[in-house]
Design a protein around this motif. Structure first.
Motif, PDB file in Angstrom:
ATOM      1  N   LEU A  54      -3.296  -1.197  -6.716  1.00 55.74           N
ATOM      2  CA  LEU A  54      -3.831  -0.415  -5.605  1.00 55.74           C
ATOM      3  C   LEU A  54      -4.849   0.598  -6.112  1.00 55.74           C
ATOM      4  O   LEU A  54      -4.495   1.600  -6.732  1.00 55.74           O
ATOM      5  N   GLU A  55      -6.099   0.289  -5.894  1.00 57.33           N
ATOM      6  CA  GLU A  55      -7.231   1.170  -6.220  1.00 57.33           C
ATOM      7  C   GLU A  55      -7.466   1.375  -7.718  1.00 57.33           C
ATOM      8  O   GLU A  55      -8.306   2.165  -8.103  1.00 57.33           O
ATOM      9  N   HIS A  56      -6.717   0.702  -8.580  1.00 58.78           N
ATOM     10  CA  HIS A  56      -6.896   0.822 -10.041  1.00 58.78           C
ATOM     11  C   HIS A  56      -7.001   2.277 -10.468  1.00 58.78           C
ATOM     12  O   HIS A  56      -7.935   2.680 -11.168  1.00 58.78           O
ATOM     13  N   ARG A  57      -6.016   3.071 -10.026  1.00 57.14           N
ATOM     14  CA  ARG A  57      -5.992   4.488 -10.392  1.00 57.14           C
ATOM     15  C   ARG A  57      -4.554   4.929 -10.618  1.00 57.14           C
ATOM     16  O   ARG A  57      -3.610   4.273 -10.184  1.00 57.14           O
ATOM     17  N   MET A  58      -4.424   6.042 -11.302  1.00 57.50           N
ATOM     18  CA  MET A  58      -3.117   6.618 -11.569  1.00 57.50           C
ATOM     19  C   MET A  58      -2.562   7.240 -10.289  1.00 57.50           C
ATOM     20  O   MET A  58      -3.316   7.654  -9.407  1.00 57.50           O
ATOM     21  N   THR A  59      -1.256   7.319 -10.206  1.00 57.96           N
ATOM     22  CA  THR A  59      -0.597   8.076  -9.144  1.00 57.96           C
ATOM     23  C   THR A  59      -0.765   9.552  -9.484  1.00 57.96           C
ATOM     24  O   THR A  59      -0.683   9.939 -10.644  1.00 57.96           O
ATOM     25  N   ILE A  79      17.441   6.845   5.606  1.00 62.28           N
ATOM     26  CA  ILE A  79      17.159   6.176   4.335  1.00 62.28           C
ATOM     27  C   ILE A  79      18.138   6.680   3.294  1.00 62.28           C
ATOM     28  O   ILE A  79      18.236   7.874   3.032  1.00 62.28           O
ATOM     29  N   THR A  80      18.891   5.762   2.707  1.00 65.02           N
ATOM     30  CA  THR A  80      19.807   6.122   1.622  1.00 65.02           C
ATOM     31  C   THR A  80      20.032   4.918   0.723  1.00 65.02           C
ATOM     32  O   THR A  80      19.886   3.763   1.153  1.00 65.02           O
ATOM     33  N   GLY A  81      20.327   5.197  -0.536  1.00 59.92           N
ATOM     34  CA  GLY A  81      20.599   4.127  -1.496  1.00 59.92           C
ATOM     35  C   GLY A  81      19.363   3.360  -1.919  1.00 59.92           C
ATOM     36  O   GLY A  81      19.475   2.230  -2.396  1.00 59.92           O
ATOM     37  N   GLN A  82      18.187   3.975  -1.794  1.00 57.82           N
ATOM     38  CA  GLN A  82      16.943   3.268  -2.063  1.00 57.82           C
ATOM     39  C   GLN A  82      16.258   3.771  -3.329  1.00 57.82           C
ATOM     40  O   GLN A  82      16.398   4.925  -3.718  1.00 57.82           O
ATOM     41  N   HIS A  83      15.496   2.875  -3.926  1.00 57.13           N
ATOM     42  CA  HIS A  83      14.602   3.217  -5.028  1.00 57.13           C
ATOM     43  C   HIS A  83      13.186   3.076  -4.480  1.00 57.13           C
ATOM     44  O   HIS A  83      12.806   1.987  -4.057  1.00 57.13           O
ATOM     45  N   LEU A  84      12.457   4.163  -4.467  1.00 54.57           N
ATOM     46  CA  LEU A  84      11.099   4.157  -3.925  1.00 54.57           C
ATOM     47  C   LEU A  84      10.106   4.238  -5.079  1.00 54.57           C
ATOM     48  O   LEU A  84      10.020   5.253  -5.767  1.00 54.57           O
ATOM     49  N   PHE A  85       9.392   3.159  -5.288  1.00 58.05           N
ATOM     50  CA  PHE A  85       8.428   3.075  -6.370  1.00 58.05           C
ATOM     51  C   PHE A  85       7.092   3.608  -5.876  1.00 58.05           C
ATOM     52  O   PHE A  85       6.467   3.019  -4.996  1.00 58.05           O
ATOM     53  N   VAL A  86       6.669   4.726  -6.418  1.00 59.37           N
ATOM     54  CA  VAL A  86       5.384   5.331  -6.067  1.00 59.37           C
ATOM     55  C   VAL A  86       4.490   5.095  -7.271  1.00 59.37           C
ATOM     56  O   VAL A  86       4.448   5.888  -8.208  1.00 59.37           O
ATOM     57  N   ASP A  87       3.791   3.950  -7.244  1.00 53.75           N
ATOM     58  CA  ASP A  87       3.086   3.535  -8.462  1.00 53.75           C
ATOM     59  C   ASP A  87       1.885   2.633  -8.202  1.00 53.75           C
ATOM     60  O   ASP A  87       1.383   1.994  -9.119  1.00 53.75           O
ATOM     61  N   GLY A  88       1.422   2.550  -6.972  1.00 57.35           N
ATOM     62  CA  GLY A  88       0.261   1.709  -6.683  1.00 57.35           C
ATOM     63  C   GLY A  88       0.512   0.229  -6.925  1.00 57.35           C
ATOM     64  O   GLY A  88      -0.421  -0.537  -7.122  1.00 57.35           O
ATOM     65  N   GLY A  89       1.770  -0.174  -6.901  1.00 55.08           N
ATOM     66  CA  GLY A  89       2.104  -1.580  -7.114  1.00 55.08           C
ATOM     67  C   GLY A  89       2.245  -1.969  -8.577  1.00 55.08           C
ATOM     68  O   GLY A  89       2.435  -3.138  -8.900  1.00 55.08           O
ATOM     69  N   TYR A  90       2.170  -1.006  -9.468  1.00 54.84           N
ATOM     70  CA  TYR A  90       2.190  -1.279 -10.911  1.00 54.84           C
ATOM     71  C   TYR A  90       3.433  -2.050 -11.359  1.00 54.84           C
ATOM     72  O   TYR A  90       3.326  -3.034 -12.082  1.00 54.84           O
ATOM     73  N   VAL A  91       4.591  -1.631 -10.927  1.00 52.85           N
ATOM     74  CA  VAL A  91       5.822  -2.239 -11.412  1.00 52.85           C
ATOM     75  C   VAL A  91       6.054  -3.634 -10.834  1.00 52.85           C
ATOM     76  O   VAL A  91       6.440  -4.552 -11.554  1.00 52.85           O
TER      77      VAL A  91
END
Length: 98
Positions: A54-59, A79-91
């Motif tokens: 996503l946009e080839h940039r750092m978070t 929302i509970t029990g979730q892992h929210l990846f804030v990483d531009g799709g990196y992982v």
């Protein structure tokens, strides 16, 4: 990751929600310090950026903070029990797109 789900299940009865924010590549002073350990820090940075779909940039740290604020808000009340990846799709996306 299982621990987040276990804690979320255990604390449901108390009205406590448990979620995890999982950042990947965030431009912080410590990350900059790590980059500076390479012979060509800018080349290393470009290599990392090329793998962020996503946009080839750092978070940014502000984007991580915004997720924290969201999770604390009434909009995230169910929302509970979730892992929210804030990483531009990196992982999850960088390998799927290559």
């Amino acid at each position: 990751m299982a621990l987040t789900r276990e804690w979320a299940a255990e604390l449901l009865g108390y009205g406590i929600r448990v979620n995890a924010i999982v950042p990947a590549e965030v431009m912080t002073p410590l990350y900059r310090q790590w980059l500076d350990t390479f012979p060509d820090p800018e080349q290393k940075l470009q290599s990392v950026l090329s793998k962020i779909p996503l946009e080839h940039r750092m978070t940014s740290p502000d984007e991580i903070a915004a997720m924290v604020v969201f999770l604390l808000s009434a909009r995230a009340a169910h929302i509970t029990g979730q892992h929210l990846f804030v990483d531009g799709g990196y992982v999850h996306l960088d390998r799927a797109l290559t």
